[in-house]
Write an enzyme that holds these catalytic residues in place. Structure first.
Site, PDB file in Angstrom:
ATOM      1  N   CYS A 134       0.742  -1.242  -0.004  1.00 51.93           N
ATOM      2  CA  CYS A 134       0.053   0.019   0.070  1.00 51.93           C
ATOM      3  C   CYS A 134       1.153   1.104   0.021  1.00 51.93           C
ATOM      4  O   CYS A 134       1.431   1.422   1.097  1.00 51.93           O
ATOM      5  CB  CYS A 134      -1.013  -0.143   1.283  1.00 51.93           C
ATOM      6  SG  CYS A 134      -1.903   1.472   1.088  1.00 51.93           S
ATOM      7  N   CYS A 137      -0.531   4.204   1.811  1.00 51.11           N
ATOM      8  CA  CYS A 137      -0.475   3.988   3.508  1.00 51.11           C
ATOM      9  C   CYS A 137       0.962   4.305   4.037  1.00 51.11           C
ATOM     10  O   CYS A 137       1.189   4.923   4.921  1.00 51.11           O
ATOM     11  CB  CYS A 137      -0.625   2.414   4.020  1.00 51.11           C
ATOM     12  SG  CYS A 137      -2.202   1.840   3.260  1.00 51.11           S
ATOM     13  N   ASP A 138       2.086   3.568   3.106  1.00 53.23           N
ATOM     14  CA  ASP A 138       3.396   3.714   3.874  1.00 53.23           C
ATOM     15  C   ASP A 138       4.412   4.641   2.795  1.00 53.23           C
ATOM     16  O   ASP A 138       5.697   4.784   3.329  1.00 53.23           O
ATOM     17  CB  ASP A 138       3.966   2.274   3.768  1.00 53.23           C
ATOM     18  CG  ASP A 138       3.304   1.286   4.609  1.00 53.23           C
ATOM     19  OD1 ASP A 138       2.766   2.078   5.406  1.00 53.23           O
ATOM     20  OD2 ASP A 138       2.943   0.080   4.284  1.00 53.23           O
TER      21      ASP A 138
END
Length: 306
Positions: A134, A137-138
């Site tokens: 992701c 997300c990261d």
């Protein structure tokens, strides 16, 4: 056979949020956590984009807090995985890995989706230490650094574009000599100066040390083996919704995602609702999953109190 009012299957942001709202509506929910309590989110580390945490929050701590909140409000949270479902008639029946059968007047399916990985031992070793599925997300953690994205479809191109706005260099590892993405997405990627496409390449190994990922070992179709230096290794080769148990009974799309009657969480079967990534092929974000869990509980309340 035990009978419950509302059964929630799954324990990610969607499942726990559904439980919180269901408790406040006095629906006496029973929640089975499945084989990954906390859901897919627990495979990452710090979350920077969940509202209410200006300094970020540890993913496992966030899910533990959601669980504690659901418990405090009265959710009956149980260990166990649903292994079979019979939705042919009401009340609906669900079989657990223990062999126990539970019937329910209504059910919320929040079983999530699983990211597809390459299946490399080194990939598993560094999951959460530089290996991620992701970018949204990261990606924030790799600002000004070099990263790689595996894949050649629309998702991979979108992830590469997102990372290119944060990172110094983005390698796209593509196993063919063409991209599978739409023409518009291809044009965006090809015109972005800090994206380099490595054509006809497969990943042999993710490289790293005690601090995390340091690179990747690739092989061209010609047989040439070479290494690239990266700090982040992102998989963008798709997700599989965890819907197989229910696809016999519920309408799903061509990729297996449970179809819901937007904007509600209602499925094709009365009294069965779906929330989170199991019905969301587009956003796949924790905050969106939580919101859909809320909708599912509110929809279940209306159904049960009719």
């Amino acid at each position: 056979m035990e009978h419950v009012n509302l059964l929630i299957i799954g324990s990610g942001p969607a499942g726990y949020t559904a439980a919180i709202y269901a408790c406040r509506a006095a629906l006496q929910p029973v929640l089975y956590e499945g084989n990954e309590p906390g859901g897919q989110l627990t495979t990452t580390t710090v979350i920077e984009n969940f509202p209410g945490y200006p300094e970020g929050v540890d993913a496992n701590a966030l899910m533990d807090d959601m669980r504690k909140q659901a418990l405090r409000l009265g959710t009956d949270i149980r260990r166990g995985t649903v292994t079979a479902a019979d939705l042919s008639s009401k009340p609906y029946r669900f079989t657990l890995d223990s062999g126990v059968v539970v019937s329910a007047d209504a059910a919320i399916i929040a079983t999530g989706a699983s990211a597809r990985y390459l299946g490399l031992p080194s990939e598993e070793k560094f999951r959460g230490l530089g290996v991620s599925a992701c970018a949204t997300c990261d990606g924030f953690f790799y600002r000004g650094r070099d990263v790689a994205v595996v894949g050649g479809g629309d998702t991979a191109c979108e992830e590469a574009q997102y990372l290119a706005g944060l990172c110094r260099k983005v390698y796209m590892i593509v196993r063919r000599d063409v991209l599978r993405a739409s023409v518009a997405m291809q044009e965006k990627v090809l015109s972005t100066p800090n994206i380099e496409i490595l054509w006809n390449c497969n990943t042999l190994e993710v490289l790293g040390d005690a601090s995390g990922v340091t690179g990747a070992r690739l092989q061209r179709k010609s047989g040439e083996v070479f290494d690239i230096a990266v700090d982040g290794f992102f998989l963008a080769i798709g997700h599989h919704p965890n819907s197989d148990l229910f696809s016999k009974w519920l309408e799903t799309d061509s990729n297996g995602y449970i179809v819901t009657e937007a904007p509600s969480s209602r499925t094709s079967l009365e009294g069965v609702f779906a929330a989170g990534d199991v019905q969301d092929p587009y956003y796949r974000q924790a905050v969106n999953a939580a919101a859909s869990g809320c909708r599912a509980a509110l929809d279940a309340e209306k159904y049960l109190k009719k």
